[in-house]
Design a protein around this motif. Structure first.
Motif, short mmCIF file in Angstrom:
data_model
loop_
_atom_site.label_atom_id
_atom_site.label_comp_id
_atom_site.label_asym_id
_atom_site.label_seq_id
_atom_site.Cartn_x
_atom_site.Cartn_y
_atom_site.Cartn_z
N ALA A 139 -7.66 -0.65 -8.82
CA ALA A 139 -7.76 0.51 -9.14
C ALA A 139 -6.78 1.67 -8.80
O ALA A 139 -6.40 2.42 -9.53
CB ALA A 139 -9.22 1.25 -8.53
N LYS A 140 -6.33 1.33 -7.72
CA LYS A 140 -5.12 2.43 -7.16
C LYS A 140 -3.83 2.08 -8.13
O LYS A 140 -3.01 2.83 -8.53
CB LYS A 140 -4.63 2.19 -5.60
N SER A 165 0.85 -1.29 0.07
CA SER A 165 -0.10 0.04 0.12
C SER A 165 0.85 1.20 0.07
O SER A 165 0.22 2.44 0.02
CB SER A 165 -0.87 -0.03 1.37
N ASP A 175 -10.29 -2.41 -5.16
CA ASP A 175 -9.71 -1.15 -4.63
C ASP A 175 -8.16 -1.37 -5.19
O ASP A 175 -7.59 -0.26 -5.46
CB ASP A 175 -9.72 -1.15 -3.26
N THR A 178 -3.20 -1.73 5.22
CA THR A 178 -4.75 -1.03 4.81
C THR A 178 -5.65 -2.00 4.32
O THR A 178 -5.28 -3.04 3.67
CB THR A 178 -4.29 0.03 3.53
N LEU A 224 -8.00 -3.32 1.92
CA LEU A 224 -8.35 -2.89 0.49
C LEU A 224 -8.72 -4.28 0.04
O LEU A 224 -8.50 -5.35 0.20
CB LEU A 224 -6.92 -2.57 -0.44
N SER A 225 -9.83 -4.11 -0.84
CA SER A 225 -10.32 -5.27 -1.60
C SER A 225 -9.38 -5.34 -3.30
O SER A 225 -8.42 -4.69 -3.29
CB SER A 225 -11.71 -5.27 -2.14
#
Length: 509
Positions: free
Chosen positions: A57-58, A15, A54, A48, A50-51
């Motif tokens: 997308a990042k 992350s 997600d 963090t 996150l799926s």
């Protein structure tokens, strides 16, 4: 080119900024060139929550901004993103490594990656001992079925003692052949080209010794300050941040003997020999061979610039160096008596990393009344960044009566190779690790030898309050006293421009 075996790249600290800006975009560039195996996946690990959606997308935003090959095929980009997975994970909790093992087994079976794993520690250094131990306890370092490789980011230790301790700890759980100590400088094409320049050209290698070289100069300059990294930099400084790893590595490549073969073992053997041949600097000698400085408030292009002690997170009475210069010698047959001058600093006039080979002047100065002029005739400048290339300086006659001589340049720029793709450092290094090639990674004994050389300097600067921290205005080439390292009055440091061949002309500050 050989294709890597099927595997999963496991990123601890996924992350964070390194993964977003460097790692995932670099792997996408490999994917875009069809250099990844058919069966491949990335598993990002971080605290963090996150799926997979997600995380993808990042990372998509990171790829679009930082990949060298900007994605122009939406389907290809989406196919790559499908290979990215995320697992919320507390690195410090030993109990969670059992869950990680289960997740890896599940992903390995789904992707068919043959139980091959690369672990990338994109984490703070205090995790470097915890992660390998916990992986080993779950048998995730065992290579009886599939390879297991561990990539360790810098800094590798804080001093000699901590580097030795870290090496010892890592070797409890992984073999040396499994450990890849990464330094992005070794991934730069221009650094690797130093070997080709030396060993493939009969015009250079015969002159590459104490008989023909007067001195060697290596500069790693930055034109920015510490910014919001003041808290980190206070515990680091220029000597640890740049010289111990990056610039000493360049010393090793300049000074090494020709390897028997261009492979990991032979090249790294020769670099290690150079580090072991560095003449030790005793603590009581440090003031003679090393100079440190700290940038002070100034004006650059009419704008006020903070001094280092005014930066956020920096102590008002800080003695951390933002500039360091060292004079060193290599005690072996090839380099006996040849001084190497290395310097690095922040808030200097331009961002540049380069190596300058200063050849000896001719023994009989036929064409110069002032012998000092001849000392600047023959230089080989190897530019690492920016405006990457090679510059050869030599004397030529000025047209007209008499024999007036002036310097001229013969230069090559990588940008001239317009049809050649230059991979990013992380792209090259990640591919090498996937292929099991550790040539461009540090070996443990070489890391310790580099720390052994700088350790007395660090101790002297910490313990001897009589050794000054010289101030230098931001936007200048460091403390003027650094010229005193070069004992001959008619020789100074080279003051490069950001453009390789523009030295001696107007340089933008």
């Amino acid at each position: 080119m050989n294709q890597p075996k099927n595997h999963i790249l496991v990123i601890f600290g996924a992350s964070g900024d390194l993964t977003y800006r460097k790692l995932v975009p670099a792997v996408f560039d490999l994917y875009n060139q069809n250099l990844l195996p058919d069966k491949f996946a990335i598993l990002g690990l971080g605290r963090t929550d996150l799926s997979d959606v997600d995380f993808r997308a990042k990372m998509k935003a990171g790829i679009q901004q930082f990949a060298l090959n900007k994605p122009d095929d939406e389907n290809k980009l989406n196919n790559y993103l499908e290979k990215l997975h995320y697992f919320s994970f507390d690195t410090k909790d030993p109990d969670e490594y059992c869950l990680l093992k289960g997740k890896l087994r599940e992903l390995d079976e789904a992707c068919g990656t043959d139980n091959n794993f690369i672990y990338y520690m994109a984490t703070p250094p205090n995790m470097y001992e915890i992660i390998p131990e916990q992986l080993a306890k779950q048998a995730l370092s065992d290579e009886s079925a599939g390879f297991k490789r561990l990539i360790v980011e810098k800094p590798f230790g804080y001093d000699l003692e901590t580097a030795q301790k870290l090496n010892k700890e890592l070797l409890k759980y992984f073999n040396e052949e499994q450990i890849y100590r990464i330094d992005h400088y070794l991934g730069k094409e221009t650094v690797q080209n130093l070997l080709v320049t030396r060993f493939s050209n009969g015009i250079f290698e015969p002159l590459w010794n104490r008989n023909y070289i007067h001195h060697v100069e290596i500069t790693g300059a930055e034109n920015i300050g510490v910014g919001n990294r003041g808290g980190y930099y206070e515990g680091s400084g220029a000597l640890r941040d740049m010289i111990q790893n990056h610039l000493l590595l360049l010393v090793g490549l300049v000074a090494m003997e020709p390897p028997t073969l261009i492979d990991s073992t032979n090249i790294r053997n020769e670099i290690a020999k150079v580090f072991h041949s560095l003449r030790p600097i005793k603590e009581e000698e440090v003031a003679k061979y090393a100079i440190r400085g700290q940038y002070t408030a100034s004006h650059i292009k009419g704008e006020a610039v903070k001094g280092y002690r005014e930066e956020q997170g920096v102590a008002a009475d800080s003695r951390t160096e933002t500039f360091a210069a060292i004079k060193l010698f290599i005690d072996n047959w090839r380099w006996a008596g040849v001084p190497f001058y290395i310097r690095s600093g922040k808030m200097l006039p331009t961002r540049v990393t380069e190596i300058v080979i200063h050849f000896k002047s001719t023994p009989h100065h036929l064409f110069a009344n002032d012998a000092s002029i001849c000392n600047n005739y023959n230089q080989l400048v190897i530019r690492i960044q920016p405006d990457e290339g090679v510059l050869l300086k030599f004397g030529m006659k000025v047209p007209g009566a008499g024999f007036k001589v002036q310097n001229v340049n013969m230069d090559f720029h990588y940008s001239d190779l317009s049809d050649t793709y230059l991979p990013s450092a992380y792209e090259r290094l990640l591919l090498d690790c996937m292929l099991g090639d550790s040539t461009l990674y540090h070996r443990g004994d070489a890391v310790e030898a580099a720390w052994k050389f700088v350790d007395p300097i660090l101790k002297a600067w910490k313990n001897d309050k009589n050794i000054p921290v010289h101030g230098y205005p931001a936007g200048t080439w460091g403390p003027e006293v650094s010229d005193e390292l070069i004992e001959e009055n008619d020789i100074t440091w080279r003051y490069p421009c950001k453009n390789l061949a523009n030295d001696g002309n107007y340089c933008e500050l």
